[in-house]
Design an enzyme around this catalytic site. Structure first.
Site, short mmCIF file in Angstrom:
data_model
loop_
_atom_site.label_atom_id
_atom_site.label_comp_id
_atom_site.label_asym_id
_atom_site.label_seq_id
_atom_site.Cartn_x
_atom_site.Cartn_y
_atom_site.Cartn_z
N HIS A 99 -6.25 6.40 5.98
CA HIS A 99 -7.36 5.60 5.48
C HIS A 99 -8.65 6.38 5.74
O HIS A 99 -8.86 6.86 6.86
CB HIS A 99 -7.49 4.28 6.26
N HIS B 55 0.09 7.34 5.04
CA HIS B 55 -1.23 7.53 4.41
C HIS B 55 -2.32 7.56 5.45
O HIS B 55 -2.19 6.95 6.51
CB HIS B 55 -1.52 6.40 3.41
P1 5GP Z 1 -1.40 0.09 6.02
O1 5GP Z 1 -1.45 -1.32 6.49
O2 5GP Z 1 0.00 0.45 5.60
O3 5GP Z 1 -2.00 1.10 6.97
O4 5GP Z 1 -2.34 0.18 4.74
C1 5GP Z 1 -1.91 -0.12 3.45
C2 5GP Z 1 -3.16 -0.19 2.61
O5 5GP Z 1 -2.75 -0.22 1.26
C3 5GP Z 1 -4.01 -1.45 2.86
O6 5GP Z 1 -5.32 -1.07 3.23
C4 5GP Z 1 -3.97 -2.18 1.52
O7 5GP Z 1 -5.21 -2.79 1.20
C5 5GP Z 1 -3.61 -1.08 0.55
N1 5GP Z 1 -2.86 -1.51 -0.62
C6 5GP Z 1 -1.85 -2.42 -0.68
N2 5GP Z 1 -1.38 -2.51 -1.95
C7 5GP Z 1 -2.11 -1.63 -2.68
C8 5GP Z 1 -2.07 -1.26 -4.07
O8 5GP Z 1 -1.30 -1.76 -4.87
N3 5GP Z 1 -2.94 -0.30 -4.48
C9 5GP Z 1 -3.85 0.28 -3.60
N4 5GP Z 1 -4.66 1.21 -4.11
N5 5GP Z 1 -3.91 -0.05 -2.30
C10 5GP Z 1 -3.04 -0.99 -1.85
#
Ligand code: 5GP
Length: 139
Positions: free
Chosen positions: A104, A102
């Site tokens: 951000h 993903h």
């Molecule tokens: P990563 O650490 O993998 O780059 O980012 C994962 C993102 O997913 C984090 O910013 C976290 O806040 C978000 N996130 C985690 N669980 C959920 C969820 O159930 N729904 C949504 N919309 N975001 C989530």
């Protein structure tokens, strides 16, 4: 590590988990981060099963960045933010916590610090209203 089909973003793609959606097309979905680092923090994912950028097909990579560019412009407009930070983490060592690739989209203004990553849930009524505004801007 093999792709986990039960990660939360895979469930969102299948409609098995809810999200505050702002955009969807054949290849991608964008929705608000429920633990935003800034108001308007949005996530963009490909529908293709891919854990990191290294697992993504060229077509999905193109669709992902195209949607990110489009949605980031709407987020910038709605949040009236002078800056937009794009971030994309690959692997736990890089801080990735959901193992479906993903981008951000994080609004930035000078002098305003970011909230901690994936820490505090936002007010869901506010997220719903914000998602509606971003989605309307994309119509
Ligand atoms: P990563 O650490 O993998 O780059 O980012 C994962 C993102 O997913 C984090 O910013 C976290 O806040 C978000 N996130 C985690 N669980 C959920 C969820 O159930 N729904 C949504 N919309 N975001 C989530």
């Amino acid at each position: 590590m093999a792709y986990d089909p039960n990660n939360i973003f895979a469930k969102i793609i299948r409609g098995e988990a809810p999200c505050f959606k702002v955009y969807e097309d054949n290849s991608t979905i964008a929705f608000l981060d429920i633990m935003p680092q800034a108001e308007g923090h949005t996530l963009v994912i490909p529908k293709e099963r891919a854990e990191t950028i290294f697992d993504l097909s060229p077509d999905s990579a193109a669709a992902l960045i195209t949607t990110t560019q489009k949605v980031a412009a709407a987020v910038k407009q709605v949040t009236k933010s002078p800056g937009i930070l794009l971030a994309q983490l690959n692997g736990a060592a890089a801080g990735q916590s959901v193992f479906h690739i993903h981008f951000h989209i994080i609004p930035r203004s000078s002098g305003i610090d970011l909230n901690l990553h994936a820490r505090d849930k936002a007010d869901f009524d506010k997220l719903k209203s914000l998602a509606a505004k971003i989605s309307a801007t994309l119509q």
